[in-house]
Scaffold this active site. Structure first.
Site, PDB file in Angstrom:
ATOM      1  N   ASP A 147     -59.009  45.956 -34.038  1.00  0.00           N
ATOM      2  CA  ASP A 147     -60.182  45.842 -34.858  1.00  0.00           C
ATOM      3  C   ASP A 147     -61.400  45.337 -34.413  1.00  0.00           C
ATOM      4  OD1 ASP A 147     -57.636  46.113 -36.698  1.00  0.00           O
ATOM      5  OD2 ASP A 147     -58.187  44.242 -37.863  1.00  0.00           O
ATOM      6  N   ASP A 164     -58.891  47.910 -39.467  1.00  0.00           N
ATOM      7  CA  ASP A 164     -58.777  47.423 -40.728  1.00  0.00           C
ATOM      8  C   ASP A 164     -59.804  48.326 -41.703  1.00  0.00           C
ATOM      9  OD1 ASP A 164     -57.519  45.188 -42.096  1.00  0.00           O
ATOM     10  OD2 ASP A 164     -59.512  44.072 -42.177  1.00  0.00           O
ATOM     11  N   HIS A 172     -60.048  48.823 -45.791  1.00  0.00           N
ATOM     12  CA  HIS A 172     -59.415  48.376 -47.009  1.00  0.00           C
ATOM     13  C   HIS A 172     -60.365  49.011 -48.103  1.00  0.00           C
ATOM     14  CE1 HIS A 172     -57.931  45.162 -45.507  1.00  0.00           C
ATOM     15  NE2 HIS A 172     -58.989  44.439 -44.847  1.00  0.00           N
ATOM     16  N   LYS A 182     -55.095  50.299 -41.095  1.00  0.00           N
ATOM     17  CA  LYS A 182     -54.283  49.245 -41.782  1.00  0.00           C
ATOM     18  C   LYS A 182     -54.970  48.369 -43.060  1.00  0.00           C
ATOM     19  CE  LYS A 182     -55.440  45.498 -38.622  1.00  0.00           C
ATOM     20  NZ  LYS A 182     -55.859  44.254 -39.475  1.00  0.00           N
ATOM     21  N   CYS A 220     -55.483  39.376 -36.390  1.00  0.00           N
ATOM     22  CA  CYS A 220     -54.874  40.720 -36.165  1.00  0.00           C
ATOM     23  C   CYS A 220     -54.400  40.695 -34.666  1.00  0.00           C
ATOM     24  CB  CYS A 220     -55.980  41.950 -36.038  1.00  0.00           C
ATOM     25  SG  CYS A 220     -55.259  43.431 -35.637  1.00  0.00           S
TER      26      CYS A 220
HETATM   27  C1  VGL Z   1     -58.430  40.395 -40.011  1.00  0.00           C
HETATM   28  C2  VGL Z   1     -59.488  38.917 -41.289  1.00  0.00           C
HETATM   29  C3  VGL Z   1     -59.553  39.733 -42.480  1.00  0.00           C
HETATM   30  C4  VGL Z   1     -57.879  40.871 -38.703  1.00  0.00           C
HETATM   31  C5  VGL Z   1     -58.591  41.417 -41.084  1.00  0.00           C
HETATM   32  O1  VGL Z   1     -57.203  41.864 -38.786  1.00  0.00           O
HETATM   33  O2  VGL Z   1     -58.000  39.889 -37.789  1.00  0.00           O
HETATM   34  N1  VGL Z   1     -59.184  39.270 -40.275  1.00  0.00           N
HETATM   35  N2  VGL Z   1     -59.124  41.099 -42.253  1.00  0.00           N
HETATM   36 ZN    ZN Z   2     -59.071  42.800 -43.481  1.00  0.00          ZN
END
Ligand code: VGL
Ligand code: ZN
Length: 228
Positions: A25, A70, A72, A128, A172
């Site tokens: 990420d 990430d 979304h 993801k 993550c």
């Molecule tokens: C994450 C916060 C929100 C991560 C993902 O993958 O570290 N942290 N979404």
């Molecule tokens: Zn996230």
């Protein structure tokens, strides 16, 4: 090149066949460098450059590089804006799970959802958190238990050990390292190439990972990575 260097090169390539790198990420929205919506402390331009240099070094040594991203939809469950009356960083209960509510981040198709490390270095980048109903800190599966392609991709490449680093140590990196260990991979995390959202959860994550068999290396040390 001396004879000794050649031998070392060959050894590294051999090790590289079985050890894969997972860069977690490293995306605009998680960095102060790009003024991300969920900027993690310490993620300035220098940190991202350090991560890219380390990743290039692993590439030169013959290690295959994998990434997580990430990714979304705008109606994602983890965005506080999708819960009336809730604030960012509040935790709520959803179907028996604790869900931290975040500022909207890493929205599919937006510039700051992009991976900041040279994309040509990666064999695969696994997206993801695509399902609006479930969060997914782990690169292997979401909170609903739905698996990503990470495990089959690693298996297809003969990977038995993984080295994980990136953002965030307490989310993550932690979840990906723990799921890798639970799936039977040997796992190491590089602390210096990872940054956490908060100091307390980061310290707790490092301790938990170590307790569960994940090796924590302070910095990139090729000798340690060859033999863990
Ligand atoms: C994450 C916060 C929100 C991560 C993902 O993958 O570290 N942290 N979404
Ligand atoms: Zn996230």
């Amino acid at each position: 090149m001396t004879g000794i260097e050649r031998v070392i090169t060959r050894t590294n390539r051999k090790a590289g066949k079985k050890t894969g790198i997972i860069v977690a990420d490293v995306q605009g929205d998680f960095t102060t460098w790009r003024e991300g919506s969920l900027a993690v402390p310490g993620t300035d331009k220098g940190f991202v450059a350090q991560v890219e240099q380390a990743t290039k070094r692993f590439t030169r040594e013959g290690y295959p590089i994998f990434g997580t991203q990430d990714w979304h939809p705008p109606d994602h469950v983890s965005f506080f804006t999708n819960h009336a009356g809730k604030k960012a960083f509040e935790a709520i209960q959803i179907e028996g799970r604790t869900q931290v509510l975040w500022p909207p981040h890493c929205v599919q198709g937006t510039e700051k959802a992009g991976v900041l490390v040279d994309n040509t270095l990666f064999l695969a980048i696994v997206k993801k958190g695509k399902d609006p109903r479930y969060d997914s800190y782990s690169g292997f599966q979401d909170d609903g238990g739905n698996k990503t392609e990470m495990d089959p991709i690693l298996k297809r490449n003969g990977i038995e050990k993984v080295v994980v680093y990136g953002i965030a140590t307490d989310y993550c990196v932690r979840a990906t390292a723990l799921d890798a260990a639970a799936a039977g991979y040997k796992v190491a995390v590089i602390e210096e190439l990872s940054k956490g959202v908060a100091p307390d959860t980061t310290a707790a994550a490092l301790e938990e990972m170590e307790t569960k068999g994940v090796k924590i290396f302070k910095s990139l040390d090729l000798e340690k990575i060859k033999s863990f």
